[in-house]
Design a protein around this motif. Sequence first.
Motif, mmCIF file in Angstrom:
data_model
loop_
_atom_site.group_PDB
_atom_site.id
_atom_site.type_symbol
_atom_site.label_atom_id
_atom_site.label_comp_id
_atom_site.label_asym_id
_atom_site.label_seq_id
_atom_site.Cartn_x
_atom_site.Cartn_y
_atom_site.Cartn_z
ATOM 1 N N GLN A 30 0.821 -1.211 0.000
ATOM 2 C CA GLN A 30 0.000 0.000 0.000
ATOM 3 C C GLN A 30 0.853 1.258 0.000
ATOM 4 O O GLN A 30 0.397 2.343 -0.371
ATOM 5 C CB GLN A 30 -0.914 0.023 1.227
ATOM 6 N N LYS A 31 2.122 1.096 0.409
ATOM 7 C CA LYS A 31 3.020 2.245 0.527
ATOM 8 C C LYS A 31 4.447 1.762 0.311
ATOM 9 O O LYS A 31 4.786 0.632 0.682
ATOM 10 C CB LYS A 31 2.874 2.869 1.920
ATOM 11 N N ILE A 32 5.266 2.613 -0.293
ATOM 12 C CA ILE A 32 6.668 2.274 -0.496
ATOM 13 C C ILE A 32 7.521 3.437 -0.001
ATOM 14 O O ILE A 32 7.237 4.600 -0.295
ATOM 15 C CB ILE A 32 6.944 1.947 -1.984
ATOM 16 N N CYS A 33 8.534 3.121 0.802
ATOM 17 C CA CYS A 33 9.384 4.137 1.422
ATOM 18 C C CYS A 33 10.839 3.897 1.039
ATOM 19 O O CYS A 33 11.284 2.749 0.944
ATOM 20 C CB CYS A 33 9.261 4.091 2.944
ATOM 21 N N PHE A 34 11.578 4.993 0.862
ATOM 22 C CA PHE A 34 13.000 4.925 0.529
ATOM 23 C C PHE A 34 13.800 5.656 1.610
ATOM 24 O O PHE A 34 14.152 6.827 1.450
ATOM 25 C CB PHE A 34 13.258 5.544 -0.845
ATOM 26 N N SER A 74 1.220 -4.312 2.481
ATOM 27 C CA SER A 74 2.281 -4.003 3.440
ATOM 28 C C SER A 74 2.855 -2.621 3.161
ATOM 29 O O SER A 74 2.480 -1.951 2.193
ATOM 30 C CB SER A 74 3.390 -5.049 3.341
ATOM 31 N N ILE A 75 3.764 -2.189 4.032
ATOM 32 C CA ILE A 75 4.608 -1.029 3.761
ATOM 33 C C ILE A 75 5.953 -1.578 3.303
ATOM 34 O O ILE A 75 6.597 -2.335 4.032
ATOM 35 C CB ILE A 75 4.791 -0.140 5.004
ATOM 36 N N ALA A 76 6.361 -1.232 2.089
ATOM 37 C CA ALA A 76 7.631 -1.718 1.551
ATOM 38 C C ALA A 76 8.743 -0.740 1.904
ATOM 39 O O ALA A 76 8.607 0.474 1.711
ATOM 40 C CB ALA A 76 7.533 -1.885 0.042
ATOM 41 N N VAL A 77 9.840 -1.270 2.435
ATOM 42 C CA VAL A 77 11.008 -0.464 2.802
ATOM 43 C C VAL A 77 12.124 -0.802 1.823
ATOM 44 O O VAL A 77 12.689 -1.900 1.866
ATOM 45 C CB VAL A 77 11.458 -0.756 4.246
ATOM 46 N N CYS A 78 12.424 0.122 0.921
ATOM 47 C CA CYS A 78 13.436 -0.103 -0.116
ATOM 48 C C CYS A 78 14.726 0.617 0.260
ATOM 49 O O CYS A 78 14.713 1.823 0.528
ATOM 50 C CB CYS A 78 12.938 0.406 -1.466
ATOM 51 N N PHE A 79 15.843 -0.105 0.250
ATOM 52 C CA PHE A 79 17.105 0.440 0.741
ATOM 53 C C PHE A 79 18.022 0.983 -0.354
ATOM 54 O O PHE A 79 19.180 1.281 -0.089
ATOM 55 C CB PHE A 79 17.843 -0.627 1.549
ATOM 56 N N SER A 80 17.509 1.131 -1.563
ATOM 57 C CA SER A 80 18.371 1.542 -2.677
ATOM 58 C C SER A 80 18.972 2.928 -2.492
ATOM 59 O O SER A 80 20.029 3.233 -3.056
ATOM 60 C CB SER A 80 17.589 1.485 -3.993
ATOM 61 N N GLU A 81 18.326 3.796 -1.696
ATOM 62 C CA GLU A 81 18.857 5.143 -1.471
ATOM 63 C C GLU A 81 19.582 5.268 -0.133
ATOM 64 O O GLU A 81 20.022 6.361 0.236
ATOM 65 C CB GLU A 81 17.730 6.171 -1.576
ATOM 66 N N MET A 82 19.710 4.166 0.578
ATOM 67 C CA MET A 82 20.446 4.158 1.848
ATOM 68 C C MET A 82 21.690 3.302 1.634
ATOM 69 O O MET A 82 21.794 2.177 2.111
ATOM 70 C CB MET A 82 19.568 3.596 2.968
#
Length: 520
Positions: A30-34, A74-82
């Motif tokens: 439902q949401k994606i965070c970077f 779910s809330i997706a936590v993408c680490f591509s910018e970390m």
Amino acid sequence: MKTYTGRQYIKENFPDVLFDESRFTSGIPQKICFPQTAEDIREIAREAFASGTPLSIIGAQTGITGGGVPVDNSIAVCFSEMNAIAHVDMTDINAPVVYCQPGATLSQINGFLAEPSSYSCKTGQASILEPGLWIYPPDPTEATAQIGGTAATNASGARSYHFGPTRNHIASLSLVFADGDFSVVKRGFHIESTDFFSFLTESGKKHIVKRPAYQSPDIKNAAGYYSKKNMDLVDLFIGSEGTLALFAEIGIKLTKSPVFLGGMSFFPGRSMAFDFASFLRTESGVAAIEYFDESAIKFVRAKIKNGDIADIPNFPGNCAVYWEYIETSLMPFESRMDLWEKELLSKGSSFDATWSGFDKRELGFLKKFRHAVPELVNSAVAANKKNCPSVRKISTDTALPQENFSGTMEDYIALVEKNKLEYVIFGHLGDFHLHCNLLPKNNDELRRALLVYDDIMDLTIKNNGTISAEHGIGKIKTQHLCGMYGNEVMAEMKRIKSDFDPKWLLNRGNLFERPPDGIL
């Protein structure tokens, strides 16, 4: 921190987040965070914990078990910018520690070690590292893999035969827990005592965790939570597939770069190649023992004929063993050559039937070939999908005890050939860990491949092997994890999961098919 909401928007604009190399899908978040900082991760975790929303942790999607595939809503936590290489700790000048954010790739880390001054580190200590002097020994095939993902699965590569898997080279983990609390766990500071661990979080909460009662297999293994007597708490989180905490920073321990030589020796058949590998295991200087089966050489020959790959010399045999040797002044390779030639000749090969890797260019070619084979397999799968979108690669990741290895591999192959499936076998022969890749072309072959895969898992368990030696369990192999360990061990793993993640929000679907009753 960038965030995007709406399932349809995410489906249209971030399709690559929804599957990994297995092409398995599990839903749309439902949401994606970077996130870019540890505080960003904590903010996401606090929001999810308050609302009871599952968190899906997304890396580079190089895995093949669905471990980084998000679950629905779910809330997706993408680490591509970390992905920063943050700082260097030279406290131990013989084993520096480089602190990386979880999204830093292996390629990025290797580039940093080759030219440290080309990267900005917060402490400025990068200049202390002499260019090319240090390596991070784990060398998984996928250089685009993120360090967080490799720690989450305890990934390994060719040189893990000598240096060990990822866990052997992790010095520190900065952890964000399901409720947003935070802790830094350093190796050597939290050793299990009388079956318990204890540590403090930033909020002052004291965690007391009972070590799992079972013992992890002694063979190469990446299936389930690690457990050994007198273990370090760091090792519980390594290989936990994002189910216990999110990684905010990872301290990796470096090793001085040795002088590597290599070669690829060709043999008339499988048994002779296996016999040569047995000899290599007796040689202390050997760093890697990889294998390309007759099926792999035949597959590559066909690709050469079709023009899919070029600049490959003629194969002087039907199967091959790729090896690397660490040369030292006390043990130069020249001092071993007569013995090696004798062993090669006794097994139908020779140095004349060996592609040499005695300089950087030659060794680079051998490593390029080693990486090209799985890439060609993935390309073949992609081509098959164009004709039949539902098909996917079915790949094993099993390792076996030495005494059961050869016979069980023959059983695998007989099973695959009986079902008339195309297959390509290669992998880490030094650790008795080969990948059998099944390449179905249509729905009927996919159905048969899945049944064969189940039978291979049963054979592996029957012969005291592991169903996953380096890729983890993810969402695809959960049923076989229970078959490998049994209900009592699975209950222990679920207890550990509940201790750290009482709402079962973190990477839901990994390791366990579903949360316990009452969680949903």
